[in-house]
Design a protein around this motif. Structure first.
Motif, PDB file in Angstrom:
ATOM      1  N   ARG A 187      50.196  29.119  59.652  1.00 22.45           N
ATOM      2  CA  ARG A 187      51.327  28.193  59.648  1.00 22.45           C
ATOM      3  C   ARG A 187      51.181  27.176  58.523  1.00 22.45           C
ATOM      4  O   ARG A 187      50.103  26.658  58.263  1.00 22.45           O
ATOM      5  N   ASN A 188      52.291  26.895  57.850  1.00 16.93           N
ATOM      6  CA  ASN A 188      52.368  25.903  56.763  1.00 16.93           C
ATOM      7  C   ASN A 188      51.467  26.237  55.576  1.00 16.93           C
ATOM      8  O   ASN A 188      50.977  25.344  54.904  1.00 16.93           O
ATOM      9  N   ARG A 189      51.238  27.519  55.348  1.00 16.76           N
ATOM     10  CA  ARG A 189      50.459  27.942  54.193  1.00 16.76           C
ATOM     11  C   ARG A 189      51.286  28.894  53.358  1.00 16.76           C
ATOM     12  O   ARG A 189      52.039  29.694  53.880  1.00 16.76           O
ATOM     13  N   TYR A 190      51.115  28.812  52.048  1.00 17.11           N
ATOM     14  CA  TYR A 190      51.789  29.730  51.151  1.00 17.11           C
ATOM     15  C   TYR A 190      51.048  31.063  51.133  1.00 17.11           C
ATOM     16  O   TYR A 190      49.838  31.124  51.372  1.00 17.11           O
ATOM     17  N   LEU A 191      51.783  32.131  50.828  1.00 16.01           N
ATOM     18  CA  LEU A 191      51.166  33.458  50.778  1.00 16.01           C
ATOM     19  C   LEU A 191      50.010  33.493  49.785  1.00 16.01           C
ATOM     20  O   LEU A 191      48.978  34.124  50.041  1.00 16.01           O
ATOM     21  N   GLU A 192      50.155  32.830  48.656  1.00 12.37           N
ATOM     22  CA  GLU A 192      49.109  32.811  47.648  1.00 12.37           C
ATOM     23  C   GLU A 192      47.858  32.106  48.166  1.00 12.37           C
ATOM     24  O   GLU A 192      46.729  32.497  47.883  1.00 12.37           O
ATOM     25  N   GLU A 193      48.056  31.026  48.943  1.00 12.99           N
ATOM     26  CA  GLU A 193      46.934  30.295  49.533  1.00 12.99           C
ATOM     27  C   GLU A 193      46.202  31.174  50.552  1.00 12.99           C
ATOM     28  O   GLU A 193      44.963  31.177  50.603  1.00 12.99           O
ATOM     29  N   ILE A 194      46.950  31.924  51.343  1.00  9.56           N
ATOM     30  CA  ILE A 194      46.342  32.834  52.307  1.00  9.56           C
ATOM     31  C   ILE A 194      45.539  33.910  51.581  1.00  9.56           C
ATOM     32  O   ILE A 194      44.395  34.206  51.940  1.00  9.56           O
ATOM     33  N   GLU A 195      46.134  34.484  50.535  1.00  5.82           N
ATOM     34  CA  GLU A 195      45.446  35.527  49.769  1.00  5.82           C
ATOM     35  C   GLU A 195      44.164  34.981  49.145  1.00  5.82           C
ATOM     36  O   GLU A 195      43.109  35.627  49.218  1.00  5.82           O
ATOM     37  N   GLY A 206      42.341  32.436  50.153  1.00  8.48           N
ATOM     38  CA  GLY A 206      41.386  32.189  51.222  1.00  8.48           C
ATOM     39  C   GLY A 206      40.740  33.459  51.746  1.00  8.48           C
ATOM     40  O   GLY A 206      39.556  33.494  52.072  1.00  8.48           O
ATOM     41  N   LEU A 207      41.531  34.541  51.830  1.00  8.44           N
ATOM     42  CA  LEU A 207      40.970  35.829  52.256  1.00  8.44           C
ATOM     43  C   LEU A 207      39.982  36.365  51.231  1.00  8.44           C
ATOM     44  O   LEU A 207      38.939  36.918  51.585  1.00  8.44           O
ATOM     45  N   ARG A 208      40.323  36.238  49.961  1.00 10.68           N
ATOM     46  CA  ARG A 208      39.419  36.727  48.905  1.00 10.68           C
ATOM     47  C   ARG A 208      38.100  35.967  48.894  1.00 10.68           C
ATOM     48  O   ARG A 208      37.040  36.542  48.707  1.00 10.68           O
ATOM     49  N   LYS A 209      38.170  34.655  49.089  1.00  9.08           N
ATOM     50  CA  LYS A 209      36.964  33.826  49.056  1.00  9.08           C
ATOM     51  C   LYS A 209      36.219  33.793  50.398  1.00  9.08           C
ATOM     52  O   LYS A 209      35.098  33.327  50.467  1.00  9.08           O
ATOM     53  N   GLY A 210      36.898  34.260  51.455  1.00  9.23           N
ATOM     54  CA  GLY A 210      36.273  34.225  52.781  1.00  9.23           C
ATOM     55  C   GLY A 210      36.221  32.838  53.381  1.00  9.23           C
ATOM     56  O   GLY A 210      35.384  32.572  54.234  1.00  9.23           O
ATOM     57  N   THR A 211      37.104  31.949  52.941  1.00 10.88           N
ATOM     58  CA  THR A 211      37.095  30.565  53.414  1.00 10.88           C
ATOM     59  C   THR A 211      38.230  30.260  54.382  1.00 10.88           C
ATOM     60  O   THR A 211      38.343  29.138  54.847  1.00 10.88           O
ATOM     61  N   LEU A 212      39.053  31.238  54.685  1.00  9.32           N
ATOM     62  CA  LEU A 212      40.226  31.008  55.537  1.00  9.32           C
ATOM     63  C   LEU A 212      39.807  30.944  56.984  1.00  9.32           C
ATOM     64  O   LEU A 212      39.140  31.827  57.495  1.00  9.32           O
ATOM     65  N   LYS A 213      40.197  29.884  57.656  1.00  8.39           N
ATOM     66  CA  LYS A 213      39.885  29.736  59.084  1.00  8.39           C
ATOM     67  C   LYS A 213      41.120  29.331  59.825  1.00  8.39           C
ATOM     68  O   LYS A 213      42.001  28.756  59.404  1.00  8.39           O
TER      69      LYS A 213
END
Length: 139
Positions: free
Chosen positions: A122-130, A132-139
């Motif tokens: 929620r409230n995140r851009y697709l690029e930010e999600i991508e 975060g997934l690449r860096k493994g920092t998305l929580k």
């Protein structure tokens, strides 16, 4: 949304399971089962139904999003087919009350899974999600 949807579905399935044990002897229990099924459908339609399709569309990087969406759709519909095809066998094996109790237990397992493994988008851009997934920092 997924956690609250699972809670609502688990409670309605538990009520339906209890109602199924008494529905052949009691007309009120049959009505309770019908109401519990309606509540289950409402919770699913408001949470798991649409949210999973949105998550499938947002969890893949832009360069493979089309293939990822297709793969996610195939997995989703395959799982739906397995559940639908297994239902008559499981119904004969366990009976209605026990089977719906098992489905309620599956909803409880989903609460744990969503709480521990699914990240908030929620409230995140697709690029930010991508990113975060690449860096493994998305929580």
């Amino acid at each position: 949304m997924l956690i609250w949807g699972s809670v609502g579905m688990a409670v309605s399935l538990l009520v339906m399971s209890i109602g199924m044990h008494f529905s052949s002897h009691n007309r009120v229990a049959a009505y309770i089962c019908a109401i519990a099924l309606t509540i289950y459908i409402a919770f699913f339609s408001a949470t798991w139904g649409p949210v999973m399709w949105i998550m499938i569309g947002e969890m893949f990087p832009l360069n493979i999003r089309g293939i990822g969406n297709s793969f996610g759709a195939v997995i989703n519909w395959s799982a739906n087919s397995v559940v639908s095809l297994a239902f008559p066998f499981l119904l004969n094996l366990f009976g209605t009350g026990s089977l719906f109790f098992g489905y309620a237990a599956a909803c409880v397992l989903r609460i744990w899974f969503v709480h521990s493994k699914v990240f908030e988008i929620r409230n995140r851009y697709l690029e930010e999600i991508e990113d975060g997934l690449r860096k493994g920092t998305l929580k």
